[in-house]
Scaffold this motif. Structure first.
Motif, PDB file in Angstrom:
ATOM      1  N   ASP A   1      48.802  48.298  38.941  1.00 27.78           N
ATOM      2  CA  ASP A   1      49.782  48.625  37.912  1.00 27.78           C
ATOM      3  C   ASP A   1      50.853  49.488  38.571  1.00 27.78           C
ATOM      4  N   GLY A   2      51.670  50.136  37.774  1.00 25.62           N
ATOM      5  CA  GLY A   2      52.759  50.930  38.325  1.00 25.62           C
ATOM      6  C   GLY A   2      52.294  52.064  39.211  1.00 25.62           C
ATOM      7  N   ARG A   3      51.085  52.556  38.997  1.00 27.95           N
ATOM      8  CA  ARG A   3      50.568  53.663  39.807  1.00 27.95           C
ATOM      9  C   ARG A   3      49.877  53.196  41.072  1.00 27.95           C
ATOM     10  N   GLY A   4      49.524  51.913  41.143  1.00 26.26           N
ATOM     11  CA  GLY A   4      48.851  51.394  42.322  1.00 26.26           C
ATOM     12  C   GLY A   4      47.626  50.576  41.959  1.00 26.26           C
ATOM     13  N   VAL A   5      46.597  50.665  42.780  1.00 17.90           N
ATOM     14  CA  VAL A   5      45.391  49.866  42.614  1.00 17.90           C
ATOM     15  C   VAL A   5      44.629  50.272  41.352  1.00 17.90           C
ATOM     16  N   ARG A   6      44.148  49.263  40.623  1.00 16.40           N
ATOM     17  CA  ARG A   6      43.266  49.517  39.476  1.00 16.40           C
ATOM     18  C   ARG A   6      41.867  48.977  39.699  1.00 16.40           C
TER      19      ARG A   6
ATOM     20  N   ALA B   1      38.332  50.228  40.268  1.00 20.07           N
ATOM     21  CA  ALA B   1      38.211  51.000  41.501  1.00 20.07           C
ATOM     22  C   ALA B   1      39.417  51.903  41.627  1.00 20.07           C
ATOM     23  N   ASP B   2      39.188  53.096  42.157  1.00 17.95           N
ATOM     24  CA  ASP B   2      40.293  54.017  42.430  1.00 17.95           C
ATOM     25  C   ASP B   2      40.989  53.667  43.742  1.00 17.95           C
ATOM     26  N   ILE B   3      40.192  53.168  44.692  1.00 16.46           N
ATOM     27  CA  ILE B   3      40.691  52.847  46.021  1.00 16.46           C
ATOM     28  C   ILE B   3      40.091  51.514  46.445  1.00 16.46           C
ATOM     29  N   VAL B   4      40.903  50.679  47.076  1.00 19.83           N
ATOM     30  CA  VAL B   4      40.425  49.417  47.642  1.00 19.83           C
ATOM     31  C   VAL B   4      40.699  49.440  49.139  1.00 19.83           C
ATOM     32  N   VAL B   5      39.656  49.145  49.922  1.00 23.30           N
ATOM     33  CA  VAL B   5      39.780  49.001  51.373  1.00 23.30           C
ATOM     34  C   VAL B   5      39.526  47.538  51.693  1.00 23.30           C
ATOM     35  N   SER B   6      40.519  46.876  52.270  1.00 23.09           N
ATOM     36  CA  SER B   6      40.390  45.449  52.555  1.00 23.09           C
ATOM     37  C   SER B   6      40.042  45.214  54.018  1.00 23.09           C
TER      38      SER B   6
ATOM     39  N   ASP C   1      46.635  35.402  49.016  1.00 19.57           N
ATOM     40  CA  ASP C   1      45.727  34.926  47.974  1.00 19.57           C
ATOM     41  C   ASP C   1      45.249  35.996  47.000  1.00 19.57           C
ATOM     42  N   LEU C   2      45.246  37.260  47.404  1.00 16.80           N
ATOM     43  CA  LEU C   2      44.625  38.289  46.577  1.00 16.80           C
ATOM     44  C   LEU C   2      45.608  39.256  45.948  1.00 16.80           C
ATOM     45  N   LEU C   3      46.799  39.377  46.515  1.00 13.40           N
ATOM     46  CA  LEU C   3      47.703  40.454  46.135  1.00 13.40           C
ATOM     47  C   LEU C   3      49.059  39.887  45.739  1.00 13.40           C
ATOM     48  N   THR C   4      49.459  40.138  44.497  1.00 13.95           N
ATOM     49  CA  THR C   4      50.768  39.666  44.027  1.00 13.95           C
ATOM     50  C   THR C   4      51.741  40.811  43.792  1.00 13.95           C
ATOM     51  N   ASP C   5      51.299  42.031  44.014  1.00 12.64           N
ATOM     52  CA  ASP C   5      52.143  43.195  43.738  1.00 12.64           C
ATOM     53  C   ASP C   5      53.437  43.123  44.561  1.00 12.64           C
ATOM     54  N   PRO C   6      54.598  43.290  43.932  1.00  8.47           N
ATOM     55  CA  PRO C   6      55.874  43.176  44.667  1.00  8.47           C
ATOM     56  C   PRO C   6      56.038  44.222  45.759  1.00  8.47           C
ATOM     57  N   ARG C   7      55.304  45.336  45.683  1.00  5.67           N
ATOM     58  CA  ARG C   7      55.408  46.353  46.729  1.00  5.67           C
ATOM     59  C   ARG C   7      54.860  45.860  48.062  1.00  5.67           C
ATOM     60  N   ALA C   8      54.112  44.746  48.042  1.00  3.59           N
ATOM     61  CA  ALA C   8      53.572  44.178  49.278  1.00  3.59           C
ATOM     62  C   ALA C   8      54.481  43.106  49.865  1.00  3.59           C
ATOM     63  N   ALA C   9      55.652  42.911  49.274  1.00  4.08           N
ATOM     64  CA  ALA C   9      56.525  41.817  49.725  1.00  4.08           C
ATOM     65  C   ALA C   9      56.964  41.995  51.169  1.00  4.08           C
TER      66      ALA C   9
ATOM     67  N   VAL D   1      51.203  49.574  48.539  1.00  5.86           N
ATOM     68  CA  VAL D   1      50.601  49.651  47.206  1.00  5.86           C
ATOM     69  C   VAL D   1      49.674  50.854  47.197  1.00  5.86           C
ATOM     70  N   PRO D   2      49.961  51.894  46.425  1.00 13.92           N
ATOM     71  CA  PRO D   2      49.113  53.090  46.446  1.00 13.92           C
ATOM     72  C   PRO D   2      47.653  52.751  46.173  1.00 13.92           C
ATOM     73  N   GLY D   3      46.780  53.311  46.996  1.00 11.11           N
ATOM     74  CA  GLY D   3      45.344  53.104  46.819  1.00 11.11           C
ATOM     75  C   GLY D   3      44.781  51.917  47.566  1.00 11.11           C
ATOM     76  N   LEU D   4      45.635  51.144  48.256  1.00 11.63           N
ATOM     77  CA  LEU D   4      45.161  49.977  49.010  1.00 11.63           C
ATOM     78  C   LEU D   4      45.279  50.265  50.504  1.00 11.63           C
ATOM     79  N   PHE D   5      44.167  50.061  51.229  1.00 16.32           N
ATOM     80  CA  PHE D   5      44.104  50.335  52.666  1.00 16.32           C
ATOM     81  C   PHE D   5      43.556  49.106  53.389  1.00 16.32           C
TER      82      PHE D   5
END
Length: 488
Positions: free
Chosen positions: A253-258, A269-274, A284-292, A455-459
């Protein structure tokens, strides 16, 4: 305490899970496969056991540090032994080289096998490798790297950056080697990252330096035991595992990973580690525009080469016994043209790599378990599922082995084939690329996807993220991410 979800139970994911659980976080790992280890797999054919991933461990202290810093002792779980000689090389002219484990023995061995000047020339090149390791070992490989500005900050001065010389290739670095066999030996180290020596930066000279300075090592029973030990350690630390649980999306969402979507269900989840392949993550997994931005950068990179593998259960033993053998072709460039060229195709005359551990736990007495690998283009550009292709190519590889003095065809009790299509299905890597992104080009080698996403919270950890592929580096990526997230 944060709820941390880890995508993938490869070695990077396991290392991150251990560090974050020890730091007080609640960690859950979701793995699409039915087991852990990622590319550090194992296959059994009757009484024979085969590692199907890495067969050599460099920088073992990285894993010793991982265990020690999370309350464990690696050497209580595995027996790490030196590989000596590191490798037996056969060159196109029929000459051979046994590369020793001990660094001080390398130059004399080269001089004895390839001529009196060979040892001196290689020693000069390794001096450059040592200088580069001093520049990138701690400043780059152990820290986050997010673009050119970070690389410039980590370089102490312009002279350091000129020494790294990202515009210079490994092939260019080898032009000072007079003997073509020495140049061929150097070129091989590009394949340690699944890359082309004509395009990978000269920085890759750190790889033979590391291998010779720190040694090459084997885990008795197979390197899969390293994954077994780390998985057990994670469980002791309270990490929860869900296998056969493919992640199908990351919720933001707007704050980052949910959280994640697993089998159609949302998992907060508060944090996602991929630990997933970065291409797969962003495609395939991430559509957030901040990852463009990361998505566009990945589109410009070339996935690494893949591998065609034969697992051979052999009657009898080979004399002399050698843990690693590399049999070079007459035309090494033709191999890289076939793998990375405009029209990828199976290599007609490939380099053949064979691993046959002298380990009584992997084969019955008087027998051998051989892992045979040739470099191969990815699935997709080549349809490795085409009827008959895999079996015909397996026969060809055995014929190449025979032509180079190792005819084992009448000793085969069992054989199994692993193609790039199998690697893609089993690991989720694009086209079965063995090392995520290749290091073809300075940007691909030095500026892999950052460990902290926009994307905040994604590592990101693993071979397709900074600092790169291979057992030591994926563990270092986990250490970086654990420091970025911090304690609970």
């Amino acid at each position: 305490m944060a709820d941390v979800a880890v995508i993938g139970a490869g070695m990077g994911g396991l290392a991150a899970a251990a560090r974050l659980a020890h730091a007080g976080h609640a960690v859950t790992v979701f793995e699409a496969a039915p087991t852990y280890g990622g590319k550090l797999g194992v296959t059994r054919l009757g009484e024979f056991t085969f590692d199907t991933g890495p067969s050599l461990l460099t920088l073992p202290h990285v894993y010793r540090d991982l265990f020690a810093e999370t309350g464990g002792d690696l050497d209580e779980h595995v027996d790490i032994v030196p590989v000596d000689p590191l490798c037996h090389y056969r060159f196109p002219d029929g000459s051979v080289l046994d590369l020793p484990h001990a660094e001080h023995e390398v130059a004399p061995a080269l001089a004895a096998a390839l001529g009196p000047d060979a040892g001196e020339q290689w020693t000069r090149l390794m001096s450059r490798g040592r200088r580069l390791w001093d520049l990138v070992g701690e400043p780059v490989l152990h820290r986050p790297l997010n673009g050119v500005p970070d690389l410039l900050r980590h370089s102490r001065n312009v002279r350091d950056l000129l020494a790294i010389a990202p515009w210079r290739t490994l092939r260019g670095a080898g032009r000072g080697l007079a003997d073509p066999r020495l140049r061929m030996l150097l070129d091989r180290y590009a394949t340690y990252t699944g890359s082309d020596p004509r395009r990978v930066p000269a920085l890759m000279t750190v790889v033979p330096y590391i291998e010779q300075h720190h040694g090459g090592w084997y885990v008795q029973g197979g390197l899969r035991r390293l994954a077994d030990a780390l998985h057990a350690h994670c469980r002791e630390l309270g990490v929860r595992f869900h296998f056969a649980a493919p992640v199908t999306g990351i919720d933001t969402d707007g704050r980052g990973v949910r959280g994640l979507r697993v089998a159609g269900e949302s998992v907060p989840a508060d944090i996602v580690v991929s630990d997933a392949d970065a291409h797969h993550l962003h495609r395939d997994l991430l559509t957030d525009p901040r990852a463009a931005r990361a998505r566009r950068a990945l589109a410009r990179t070339q996935p690494s080469l893949s591998g065609f593998v034969l697992l051979l259960a052999l009657r009898g033993t080979t004399t002399p016994r050698r843990h690693h053998r590399v049999l070079f072709p007459a035309d090494y460039d033709a191999e890289f043209d076939a793998v990375f060229g405009q029209r990828p195709r199976p290599v007609d005359d490939p380099t053949v790599y064979a691993c046959s551990p002298d380990d009584p736990t992997v084969a019955p007495p008087g027998h051998e378990a051989w892992f045979v690998l040739v470099n191969a283009p990815r699935h997709g550009p080549v349809d490795w599922d085409a009827p008959g292709l895999a079996e015909d190519y397996a026969d060809k590889v055995l014929a190449v082995l025979a032509a180079r003095g190792l005819d084992v065809r009448d000793r085969v009790l069992h054989r199994a084939i692993r193609t790039p299509a199998d690697w893609e299905r089993d690991t989720g890597s694009v086209g079965g690329s063995l090392y995520g992104s290749s290091s073809n080009g300075a940007r691909a080698a030095l500026l892999r996807p950052a460990n902290r996403s926009r994307v905040p919270g994604l590592f990101l950890v693993g071979g397709s993220a900074h600092p790169g592929g291979g057992l030591p580096l994926v563990a270092l990526s986990a250490a970086i991410v654990a420091r970025l997230i911090g304690p609970a």
